[in-house]
Design a protein around this motif. Structure first.
Motif, PDB file in Angstrom:
ATOM      1  N   ASN A  49     -19.234  41.732  69.457  1.00 54.48           N
ATOM      2  CA  ASN A  49     -17.956  42.144  68.834  1.00 54.48           C
ATOM      3  C   ASN A  49     -18.088  41.943  67.184  1.00 54.48           C
ATOM      4  N   GLU A  78     -13.366  52.444  72.834  1.00 52.61           N
ATOM      5  CA  GLU A  78     -12.544  51.713  72.398  1.00 52.61           C
ATOM      6  C   GLU A  78     -11.226  52.781  72.170  1.00 52.61           C
ATOM      7  N   ASN A  79      -9.886  51.850  72.557  1.00 52.82           N
ATOM      8  CA  ASN A  79      -8.726  52.653  72.268  1.00 52.82           C
ATOM      9  C   ASN A  79      -8.463  52.569  70.886  1.00 52.82           C
ATOM     10  N   GLU A  82      -7.959  49.091  69.085  1.00 51.52           N
ATOM     11  CA  GLU A  82      -9.122  48.366  68.951  1.00 51.52           C
ATOM     12  C   GLU A  82      -9.779  49.023  67.497  1.00 51.52           C
ATOM     13  N   ARG A  85      -7.877  47.559  64.579  1.00 53.11           N
ATOM     14  CA  ARG A  85      -8.244  46.230  64.376  1.00 53.11           C
ATOM     15  C   ARG A  85      -9.548  45.943  63.978  1.00 53.11           C
ATOM     16  N   ASP A  87     -12.470  46.079  65.666  1.00 56.38           N
ATOM     17  CA  ASP A  87     -13.220  45.982  66.680  1.00 56.38           C
ATOM     18  C   ASP A  87     -14.311  47.083  66.760  1.00 56.38           C
ATOM     19  N   ASN A 136     -14.640  40.798  79.971  1.00 57.67           N
ATOM     20  CA  ASN A 136     -13.248  41.188  79.190  1.00 57.67           C
ATOM     21  C   ASN A 136     -12.770  39.596  78.539  1.00 57.67           C
ATOM     22  N   ASN A 376      -5.529  42.803  77.208  1.00 63.15           N
ATOM     23  CA  ASN A 376      -5.886  44.248  76.705  1.00 63.15           C
ATOM     24  C   ASN A 376      -5.882  44.756  75.136  1.00 63.15           C
ATOM     25  N   ARG A 377      -7.334  44.379  74.836  1.00 65.06           N
ATOM     26  CA  ARG A 377      -7.407  44.418  73.139  1.00 65.06           C
ATOM     27  C   ARG A 377      -6.976  45.727  72.741  1.00 65.06           C
ATOM     28  N   GLY A 378      -6.252  45.617  71.493  1.00 65.71           N
ATOM     29  CA  GLY A 378      -5.578  46.781  71.068  1.00 65.71           C
ATOM     30  C   GLY A 378      -4.439  47.479  71.693  1.00 65.71           C
ATOM     31  N   THR A 382      -1.716  50.082  69.950  1.00 67.27           N
ATOM     32  CA  THR A 382      -1.687  51.570  70.461  1.00 67.27           C
ATOM     33  C   THR A 382      -0.215  51.863  71.078  1.00 67.27           C
TER      34      THR A 382
END
Length: 644
Positions: A49, A78-79, A82, A85, A87, A136, A376-378, A382
């Motif tokens: 990352n 990526e969402n 993310e 941020r 990522d 994860n 759940n990153r981001g 979101t």
């Protein structure tokens, strides 16, 4: 009629999008990801990352530095959160086999030139950390810490490992740069006794700086004399660290060890959520909240008793027909509901505040239920963006309802300003900050595709929903005032110094800020020091206390204002509780100078720019709470007394 059909179509479209969002939230933001079972020998995919630093707040992609690369770099999907941020999740050349320990694996060799050596030195100076992901789980460095009063050491975790370190070596007074080029990974797993399948519950690393040596010419079959898996010579036995200099050869190696753990898969994030060096002083926080609750209760009791006495006295005078001159808040009954100056702007800000309030409440409910867990990153960002977009329906409804109460007729103008004023200010600041990040070539710069998605969410969904909400709100009959308004405004007598608008507004913001400033410390720490924030249930309690405090302090000051025969309460009620945002921004500045180590101008501008956006949103949110509390209060008291 045609416009009505258009609004109905937009409403149906918004409902469909909302259903899709709920479906996506249910399928995507469930707590954690589905557990994955691994058999012995299964390949584990390690991903890299962004590089992060608390000194610069500017993330960079892993391969922005000349690390060893796989044959083909593949970006993970990526969402929206993310991407915002910063990522940048990509594949890595590391090869792990489940429950098969490895020692002294050669990852690759890199020869530094002047440019790459300078890049490594800059990242080491700024204390950048390398972040990785396995199943994860983020990569952490375990650090033993001895707490005062406790004999046994405790283990805390820090996200990612440092790119390198800076110091003196072999008695030299010159500061040199050393690279962490050997990584000793530890993968913890929980094994099912029946199926013998295992689930990953921990991902740790200990970095080392080692100047590897070998005999002869370099080839794919070269054996290192400093780290030979056949002789089982451990890399830590080497006494020479790897220096970072031009034309230096750096060989990257790694070990992998698998350790069975009693921690179950459902509890694997517990250790990651205790990474903060600053322990949360629960007693201190609860004590502060109890003080705020006690003060709020006292204020409420005093107000209820005083109001009951006022209303009884006014009604008794009316029934006894005593020819006495009216005093106090009843005297301004003919002006208290007179529309304020610049009422259109007030309607816009109230509507925007309703939009922010709805977003915050729903987000906290989702977070408390576990839909927005740190795994759940981001996900949190979101969800906040999407909820803000869909809450545009309520923003338009609230602004148009208030606008119609002020006898307004141009509801489209109010809807337009509600849809564009607050987002335009935030977007302008965001675009300037994004340009600064882009100028630093950071991965935190929002790419064009994501920028287009944000603009589509604003213009394609939020704006139409604001107009639909405004249309529906304007169709409703206006709220009738409990008393009639005089045609000629009453002259306001000279006020005491403590009733000066600026003074009373600034005083009113202290108590709401006092309700949240302790929790604000932990929120700022999680944002700017790369730590997880997870106590959303407690945060929701603090937010409820904030709403109650905003409402009560605004009602109290509004009551004093009306008793002083000053009926210009509309804007002051909004600004009284909204002034807590001033203290929030001042506290953010205090936090910057006392807790952060940011030295670069661009990083400081990013910090204050984002905190300005947060303070502006906090102003709109708290101001709206105070305004509605005051509106309810004035309508209640003036409908409780008999007016000629």
């Amino acid at each position: 009629m045609e416009f009505y059909r258009c609004c109905r179509r937009l409403q149906i479209l918004g409902s469909v999008i909302l259903l899709l969002f709920i479906h996506g939230a249910y399928s995507f933001y469930l707590p954690g990801v589905a557990p994955q079972d691994f058999e012995k020998g299964d390949e584990l995919k390690v991903k890299v990352n962004k590089l992060t630093s608390i000194k610069t707040q500017l993330p960079y992609s892993y391969y922005s530095l000349p690390f060893c690369r796989p044959k083909k770099i593949v970006d993970s999907t990526e969402n929206l959160g993310e991407v915002l941020r910063g990522d940048r999740i990509e594949n890595a050349p590391y090869s792990f086999k489940m429950r098969e320990a490895q020692m002294c694996n050669i990852l690759g060799r890199v020869t530094l030139d002047a440019k790459s050596a300078k890049a490594f030195k800059e990242k080491i100076d700024d204390e950048y950390r390398v972040n990785m992901i396995l199943d994860n789980l983020p990569l952490v460095v375990p650090i033993e810490r001895i707490d005062p009063g406790q004999g046994s050491p405790s283990v805390v975790y820090q996200l990612g490992y440092h790119v390198g370190l800076k110091g003196q070596y072999e008695g030299s007074k010159e500061q040199k740069y050393f690279m962490h080029n050997h990584l000793a990974f530890t993968v913890r797993y929980h094994r099912d006794m029946q199926t013998d399948a295992a689930r990953i519950v921990g991902f740790e690393v200990k970095p080392y700086s080692v100047k590897h040596e070998y005999e002869g010419q370099w080839s794919e079959k070269t054996r290192l004399t400093t780290c030979d898996p056949h002789t089982k010579r451990l890399v830590v036995s080497s006494a020479t660290p790897q220096e970072v200099e031009n034309k230096k050869e750096i060989i990257f190696t790694y070990d992998v060890d698998f350790q069975e753990s009693e921690v179950k898969w459902a509890s694997r994030w517990d250790a990651y959520l205790l990474m903060s060096d600053n322990q949360i002083h629960w007693f201190s926080i609860v004590n502060s909240l109890m003080i705020v609750l006690f003060l709020s209760g006292m204020v409420a009791m005093i107000m209820l008793r005083t109001l009951y006495r006022d209303i009884s006295r006014y009604n008794e005078l009316e029934t006894q027909e005593e020819a006495q001159e009216e005093t106090g808040w009843k005297l301004v009954h003919g002006d208290v509901f007179r529309p304020p100056t610049n009422s259109d702007l007030l309607c816009v800000y109230v509507g925007t505040g309703v939009q922010c309030l709805g977003m915050v409440l729903v987000t906290m409910i989702f977070a408390m239920l576990g839909f927005l867990s740190p795994s759940n990153r981001g996900g949190l960002m979101t969800a906040m963006l999407l909820l803000w977009v869909f809450m545009g329906l309520f923003a338009g409804y609230a602004s148009s309802r208030l606008y119609k109460m002020f006898k307004g007729t141009e509801w489209k103008r109010i809807a337009f300003r509600t849809a564009f004023l607050f987002p335009a200010v935030v977007s302008a600041i965001f675009f300037v900050l994004n340009a600064l990040i882009w100028g630093q070539k950071s991965s935190g710069a929002v790419p064009f595709g994501t920028m287009f998605a944000l603009i589509f969410l604003w213009f394609g969904i939020s704006v139409p929903l604001v107009f639909v909400g405004a249309y529906l709100g304007f169709k409703k009959p206006p709220l009738d005032d409990p008393v009639k308004t005089n045609k000629i405004p009453r002259q306001i007598p000279e006020q005491a110094w403590y009733m000066n608008p600026v003074f009373s507004i600034l005083i009113g913001g202290i108590l709401p800020f006092g309700a949240v400033f302790i929790e604000l410390f932990f929120i700022l720490t999680s944002i700017w020091l790369n730590q997880f924030y997870y106590i959303f249930g407690f945060l929701f309690l603090v937010f409820v206390i904030l709403m109650v405090t905003c409402a009560e302090i605004t009602i109290v000051l509004c009551y004093f204002q009306l008793c002083s025969e000053d009926y210009l309460w509309w804007w002051r009620s909004y600004l009284t509780s909204g002034s807590s945002a001033v203290y929030l921004f001042l506290y953010a500045a205090f936090y910057f100078f006392t807790k952060l180590q940011i030295t670069k101008l661009v990083s400081a501008m990013l910090y204050f720019g984002y905190m300005l956006i947060a303070s502006y949103a906090f102003f709109v949110l708290t101001g709206t709470i105070g305004f509605y509390a005051c509106l309810w209060f004035t309508r209640l008291i003036y409908s409780s007394v008999k007016i000629d």
